[in-house]
Design a protein around this motif. Structure first.
Motif, short mmCIF file in Angstrom:
data_model
loop_
_atom_site.label_atom_id
_atom_site.label_comp_id
_atom_site.label_asym_id
_atom_site.label_seq_id
_atom_site.Cartn_x
_atom_site.Cartn_y
_atom_site.Cartn_z
N THR A 1 0.84 -1.18 0.00
CA THR A 1 0.00 0.00 0.00
C THR A 1 0.89 1.24 0.00
O THR A 1 1.80 1.36 0.81
N LYS A 2 0.60 2.14 -0.93
CA LYS A 2 1.35 3.40 -1.01
C LYS A 2 0.97 4.31 0.15
O LYS A 2 -0.21 4.39 0.46
N PRO A 3 1.87 5.02 0.79
CA PRO A 3 3.31 4.94 0.57
C PRO A 3 3.90 3.79 1.38
O PRO A 3 3.42 3.51 2.47
N PHE A 4 4.91 3.12 0.84
CA PHE A 4 5.51 2.02 1.59
C PHE A 4 7.01 2.27 1.71
O PHE A 4 7.59 3.04 0.94
N SER A 5 7.62 1.62 2.69
CA SER A 5 9.04 1.84 2.94
C SER A 5 9.87 0.81 2.17
O SER A 5 9.35 -0.20 1.71
N ALA A 6 11.16 1.09 2.08
CA ALA A 6 12.07 0.16 1.42
C ALA A 6 12.08 -1.17 2.18
O ALA A 6 12.11 -2.25 1.57
N THR A 7 11.99 -1.11 3.50
CA THR A 7 11.98 -2.33 4.32
C THR A 7 10.77 -3.19 4.00
O THR A 7 10.87 -4.40 3.85
N GLU A 8 9.60 -2.53 3.90
CA GLU A 8 8.37 -3.25 3.57
C GLU A 8 8.48 -3.91 2.20
O GLU A 8 8.10 -5.07 2.01
N LEU A 9 8.99 -3.15 1.25
CA LEU A 9 9.14 -3.64 -0.12
C LEU A 9 10.02 -4.90 -0.14
O LEU A 9 9.65 -5.91 -0.73
N MET A 10 11.16 -4.84 0.53
CA MET A 10 12.08 -5.97 0.53
C MET A 10 11.48 -7.17 1.26
O MET A 10 11.67 -8.31 0.85
N ALA A 11 10.73 -6.90 2.33
CA ALA A 11 10.12 -7.99 3.10
C ALA A 11 9.08 -8.74 2.26
O ALA A 11 9.07 -9.97 2.21
N ARG A 12 8.23 -7.97 1.57
CA ARG A 12 7.19 -8.59 0.72
C ARG A 12 7.82 -9.42 -0.39
O ARG A 12 7.34 -10.49 -0.74
N LEU A 13 8.89 -8.90 -0.92
CA LEU A 13 9.58 -9.56 -2.01
C LEU A 13 10.18 -10.89 -1.55
O LEU A 13 10.07 -11.91 -2.23
N ARG A 14 10.78 -10.86 -0.38
CA ARG A 14 11.38 -12.09 0.16
C ARG A 14 10.33 -13.16 0.35
O ARG A 14 10.54 -14.33 0.02
N VAL A 15 9.17 -12.77 0.88
CA VAL A 15 8.09 -13.74 1.08
C VAL A 15 7.66 -14.32 -0.26
O VAL A 15 7.51 -15.53 -0.42
#
Ligand code: CA
Length: 230
Positions: free
Chosen positions: A102-116
């Motif tokens: 969900t915008k706005p999202f942080s770099a940490t959130e982005l990387m976490a979602r990607l890893r999952v």
């Protein structure tokens, strides 16, 4: 360094730049498209492993992109959606997206979602053979048909068992209310979200120290639930 190539489909240039910068810094290769049609042709001609997809594109609806891609590919798709568009998020997940940001999202959130998403993708083939699942001190053994919390067996009803195993098999992933109803209630599932809420409350009382502040199964407001994977 990772080998995955990620296609970033987003027409908002600052957001697209932020995503690509974050992914490149994290060691991923990226490709970009500002339109749905552009994304579809890149998916056909390029070797792309994962797609990050904005739902509000200038040409075709992001939902159409998901439908088309799902005709030929199981690749992880993470949708990017504006806040307060819960219905849209749920619909995207039911159409075949794996997760959302969900915008706005942080770099940490982005990387976490990607890893999952990546973990899920590589686990897909072995997932059906896994019988023991653990998160924190909560453990589920499908062969022994047992649920333990801090090494003590806890008693759950058959429906709670089905619900919990669905989450264990999809750890880290958001499941929509619609999807859960279909999976747990089976062929005759309805739209009885009240029944799901009651079932969830019962399960939480058994697995959560503080059911009002759940640690294991988190509510994703307006969309569904997600079991944490850490
Ligand atoms: Ca947009």
């Amino acid at each position: 360094m990772y080998n995955e190539t990620i296609l970033v489909v987003e027409d908002d240039i600052p957001i697209k730049n932020f995503i690509c910068y974050t992914l490149n810094a994290g060691g991923y290769k990226t490709m970009e498209s500002g339109t749905g049609q552009g994304a579809l042709s890149m998916l056909i001609t390029e070797s792309i492993d994962i797609m990050l997809l904005d739902l509000g594109l200038p040409d075709i609806d992001g939902m159409e992109v998901i439908k088309k891609v799902r005709q030929w590919s199981e690749m992880p798709i993470i949708v990017i959606s504006a806040r307060d568009q819960d219905k849209e998020k749920a619909l995207a997940l039911d159409t075949g997206a794996d997760d959302y940001l969900t915008k706005p999202f942080s770099a940490t959130e982005l990387m976490a979602r990607l890893r999952v998403a990546i973990r899920h993708f590589y686990k897909m083939n072995i997932k059906n053979q896994q019988t023991v699942f653990q998160v924190g001190s909560l453990c589920m053994d499908l062969e022994k048909h047992a649920v333990t919390l801090e090494n003590k067996e806890i008693h759950v009803t058959p429906m709670e068992y089905n619900l919990l195993s669905l989450f264990m098999k999809n750890m880290g992933k958001v499941l929509t209310t619609h999807y859960i109803l279909k999976e747990v209630w089976g062929a005759n599932y309805g739209t009885d979200t009240q029944a799901l809420r009651a079932l969830m409350a019962g399960l939480r009382r058994k697995i959560e120290k503080n059911p009002a502040k759940p640690r294991y199964i988190i509510t994703e407001i307006g969309v569904g639930y997600r079991m944490t994977d850490e």
